[in-house]
Design an enzyme around this catalytic site. Sequence first.
Site, short mmCIF file in Angstrom:
data_model
loop_
_atom_site.label_atom_id
_atom_site.label_comp_id
_atom_site.label_asym_id
_atom_site.label_seq_id
_atom_site.Cartn_x
_atom_site.Cartn_y
_atom_site.Cartn_z
N THR A 102 -1.73 -35.24 -6.90
CA THR A 102 -2.65 -34.99 -8.00
C THR A 102 -4.00 -35.61 -7.63
O THR A 102 -4.07 -36.71 -7.10
CB THR A 102 -2.08 -35.50 -9.35
OG1 THR A 102 -2.85 -34.94 -10.41
CG2 THR A 102 -2.07 -37.01 -9.46
N CYS B 103 -7.51 -40.80 -16.51
CA CYS B 103 -6.14 -40.31 -16.63
C CYS B 103 -5.20 -41.17 -15.79
O CYS B 103 -5.65 -41.94 -14.94
CB CYS B 103 -6.03 -38.87 -16.14
SG CYS B 103 -7.01 -37.69 -17.06
N HIS C 293 0.58 -36.24 -14.69
CA HIS C 293 -0.85 -36.58 -14.74
C HIS C 293 -1.30 -36.43 -16.19
O HIS C 293 -1.64 -35.34 -16.62
CB HIS C 293 -1.61 -35.61 -13.82
CG HIS C 293 -3.11 -35.80 -13.79
ND1 HIS C 293 -3.86 -35.44 -12.69
CD2 HIS C 293 -4.00 -36.26 -14.69
CE1 HIS C 293 -5.14 -35.68 -12.93
NE2 HIS C 293 -5.25 -36.17 -14.15
#
Lengths: 290, 160
Positions: free
Chosen positions: B23, B29, B46
């Site tokens: 990711t 995040c 994620h």
Amino acid sequence: MKINKRILKSIRALPPFPVTIQKVMALAGDPDSSLTELAAVIRLDQAITANILRICNSAYFGLRRPVDNVGDAILHMGKKNVLRAVMAAGLSRYFRTARGYDVKGGDLWEHAVAVALMAQICAARVSHPDDPRLFTAGVLHDIGKMVMGEFVHEAWQRIEELTERRQYSFLEAEEEVLGVNHAELGGEIALLWKFPDEILKAIAFHHRPDLLANGDTVPWIVYLSNQVCHVMGIGVGTDALAYRAVGDVAGRLQLRQRDLEDMMAELHRKLQGARELVQIVSEQKDNGRG
Amino acid sequence: MAELVVGISDLKVSNNPADSMVTYALGSCIAVAVYDPAVKVGGLLHYMLPDSTLDAEKARETPGMFADTGIPLLFKSCYSLGADKKRMVVKVAGGASILDESNFFRIGQKNIMAMRKLFWNNNVLIDAEDTGKNCNRTVKLDLATGKVFVKRSGGPMEEL
């Protein structure tokens, strides 16, 4: 303002602002202009016509059935959306890889579109009229990076030294090393393109709206939208989080934490509907971000 | 060998040791990587926001958007491939912020707190963590070994 002459000179090498967009901006703002006139202007520009149908058919514009010609597109979208679509179709060509920021053209464009969408979301939330200037300023806020990239690349070691070891923000490092930051340079480009003063200021002060004396909300909305997209990691490069929060944006726009979280969730959904808008710039990678 | 890309508000699980998951560009995040070494089942989430009470409909549509819906779904999806909670190794990265965040919304910090609280309440220990600061991160999970790698902006890929 201490401006580096060499950098300033190089903005003249940028292609001029598309005449079609200028004309569409004027027609869209004129209540007496007809949709036929608008369509005629757009059709003269092959590059824009080629992109615009794809853009119009993206979920973002919410047309009930696909359109296959410019006339129908305009009829179904309304003037304000036509302007947005034309801006997107015409301006995406400026978004090339920016070396120094280590970010590809497709990612920069995604960032530009995301900031423009976030500016709309934010304007709706703070009951600011849905002003077409917000979309323009949102899409073009980082236009200065297109020119700065090469210079940032050349001076990379010194910039990195300042941001990594001396707690400079990326903006401060640009100023210290190159004598101008990418936002100010964007303002110079806006001046060259003869943009209205409000758009120019929103671009030139998109990291420092606190330096503007007047109470205009537009630069604060662009600032907040950009910061949020940086924080979410949407299409950002080496400078990703190396920016300073300034002023009391929450108080000024009367936003609570919950509002911001709502806006982030909405942006995520809107961006999915705007895939075609994002993908008109090639080199697009299928990356997850945030 | 497939490299599965996990997008924002997304999660993926696999029991194929030839796979890896990645990711990109985590800012505020958080990436949660889980792995059961006994059955070589792993997953990567994620998530973007701390709390699904913000919007129940979005939480149903996109459970990976929130810590409190995404993390349970990540674990359950791994269980369905034969993973066992007791054996799961948990590594997390992300939750960064911009400079002078006191002037801004503390979304990264809130994401970190939400995750820690959830793990604490469910008796899950975090085996490794690289959170906070002002760098963005790319996170990779290798399904053959369970190794998790983190790349900070401008830096090399390093094992977490």
